[in-house]
Scaffold this active site. Structure first.
Site, PDB file in Angstrom:
ATOM      1  N   HIS A 152       0.834  -1.208   0.000  1.00 14.90           N
ATOM      2  CA  HIS A 152       0.000   0.000   0.000  1.00 14.90           C
ATOM      3  C   HIS A 152       0.865   1.253   0.000  1.00 14.90           C
ATOM      4  CE1 HIS A 152       0.937   0.680   4.232  1.00 14.90           C
ATOM      5  NE2 HIS A 152       0.469  -0.510   4.566  1.00 14.90           N
ATOM      6  N   CYS A 160       3.424  -4.821   6.614  1.00 13.09           N
ATOM      7  CA  CYS A 160       3.110  -4.628   5.194  1.00 13.09           C
ATOM      8  C   CYS A 160       4.353  -4.201   4.419  1.00 13.09           C
ATOM      9  CB  CYS A 160       2.019  -3.566   5.038  1.00 13.09           C
ATOM     10  SG  CYS A 160       0.448  -3.990   5.832  1.00 13.09           S
TER      11      CYS A 160
END
Length: 462
Positions: A152, A160
């Site tokens: 992202h 992430c």
């Protein structure tokens, strides 16, 4: 005349390349992009796609190399072989090298994942997002847990792979266009590093080495074929490009079925492994007696701390593991590991002590009780000796009075009187224990009265 024409064409090509280079999405003001989930790839990238014999909507593969901090976009040419089209520097990834094992460990996933259109999130709180697909069948079979692990924007990570908003705008467009072209699933290869002979030798002493050797088979087959390998799971392990016999199927937790490698791939793998073994032997001589120190997330962040200035507070680049890591002798590594363990232990002990002990302000606010003068005087007065248990069953016959001695307070447990230690010892035979003398003030009438007391009265403390 011909050379003039060539010069003119060369000049025009260079000018076009310079113009297109400035039109990449890296230079786009993302705050002004209104159609982020449908924003087109730049003219420069589209021209590069055509020049490489690719189609705009042809399939892609995403490869992440954690240690190098790189995300690569590979795209299929018209001959169905994949070629690296674009490379991005990952802005932030949390944890250290190694797979994600459980929820909350801050590790970014490692493994082979299948992404579908369902994994695209145009309304992410982190600008745009692509779910990594963790946990996959391998992770589930090995009871690894975690959720919402993404690629992202926003450059902030907790498990992430986080890019800048401009980067994820472009990566998202690559995936969107491939799905529009009919690609059913995009393979994501999340790897610890480029799995070359030198890197494998450098990391040979890692606790994750066996897991990485398993991933390396898929890495090697992609390097040979330039096509994403077919991935299955059996016996809680990855298997790549294996053909099961008959109608057998792969069970992630069950035994692997009879299977084989396609002959052409097996032959190519044999030659590849021979060259690899030679390179690995050379690398082992280079790293003999040495070990690579894998840096912590905090050590990586320290290298890029200045980058956070004038940015949003959530912007948190994590730096390069290659730059923050270092090669140590095994003795130096063991000393460093011991020092870190001792520091961590001391910090934990200090934390526990702070949680148990009240602060000075809390201690001052607690009233200190004053002794009760009545109880103090009573406690100081000499107490008559208690009756022994077996005296309850005595005949009550009066013996010659003898003043009871007043023993001094024992200085230690070893000097305590037999009566004071009696609670912690097994009772001896009555004949072995001195019978305490009756109180000379006791009269026969009182003895008769005492003998008539109810049974429960014998248990009242005198």
């Amino acid at each position: 005349m011909r050379w003039k024409t060539s010069a003119i064409l060369l000049t025009a090509a260079l000018a076009l390349a310079a113009c297109n280079a400035s039109e990449t999405l890296e230079s786009v003001d993302v705050s002004k992009v209104q159609d982020k989930d449908d924003h087109p790839l730049s003219p420069a990238i589209l021209a590069d796609i055509r020049a490489r014999g690719m189609d705009r909507n042809s399939p892609i593969m995403i490869r992440i190399l954690k240690e190098e901090g790189v995300l690569e976009i590979w795209k299929a040419r018209r001959d169905n072989r994949f070629e690296k089209l674009k490379e991005y520097q990952i802005c932030a990834w949390s944890g250290r090298l190694g797979p994600k094992v459980k929820e909350g460990d801050r590790q970014a996933p490692e493994g082979f994942y299948s992404l579908s259109p369902y994994h695209l999130n145009p309304r992410s709180s982190y600008y745009l997002a692509i779910n990594t697909g963790f946990p996959n069948r391998f992770d589930a079979a090995n009871r690894r847990t975690g959720s919402n692990l993404m690629i992202h924007g926003a450059c902030s990570s907790s498990g992430c792979y986080s890019m800048t908003d401009a980067q994820i705008l472009e990566i998202y467009a690559f995936a969107r266009d491939a799905f529009k072209g009919g690609q059913q699933t995009i393979q994501l290869q999340a790897l610890p590093f480029r799995m070359t002979a030198e890197n494998m030798a450098r990391h040979r002493l890692s606790e994750h080495n066996e897991f990485w050797k398993m991933l390396k088979v898929g890495y090697d087959q992609f390097e040979i074929t330039k096509r994403p390998p077919e991935v299955n799971v059996c016996e809680k392990k990855y298997v790549f490009n294996q053909q099961p016999e008959g109608n057998a199927k792969f069970n992630p937790t069950g035994a692997c079925p009879p299977m084989s490698t396609p002959p052409a791939l097996a032959s190519a793998m044999k030659s590849y492994e021979l060259a690899y073994a030679k390179d690995y032997g050379k690398a082992m001589k280079k790293y003999d007696g040495k070990i690579w120190y894998d840096p912590t997330e905090a050590e990586r962040k320290a290298l890029v701390a200045k980058q956070r200035k004038a940015n949003d507070l959530a912007y948190a680049p994590t730096g390069s593991a290659l730059k923050a890591g270092k090669l140590l002798s095994i003795e130096e590594f063991e000393k460093a590991a011991m020092a870190k363990a001792e520091a961590a232990k001391a910090a934990e002990e200090a934390r526990q002590a702070a949680a148990v002990q009240p602060s000075a302000a809390q201690a001052a606010s607690v009233p200190v009780p004053t002794p009760n003068p009545v109880k103090s005087e009573t406690a100081a007065a000499p107490q008559p000796p208690k009756k022994s248990f077996w005296n309850i069953f005595g005949s009550g016959r009066q013996q010659a009075a003898e003043p009871a001695p007043q023993p001094a307070a024992p200085a230690s447990a070893a000097q305590a009187s037999p009566q004071s230690r009696q609670q912690d010892q097994t009772p001896q035979a009555v004949s072995d224990v001195a019978v305490p003398q009756p109180n000379p003030t006791t009269t026969p009438e009182n003895l008769q009265t005492a003998a008539k007391k109810p049974f429960w009265k014998f248990w009242v403390t005198q």
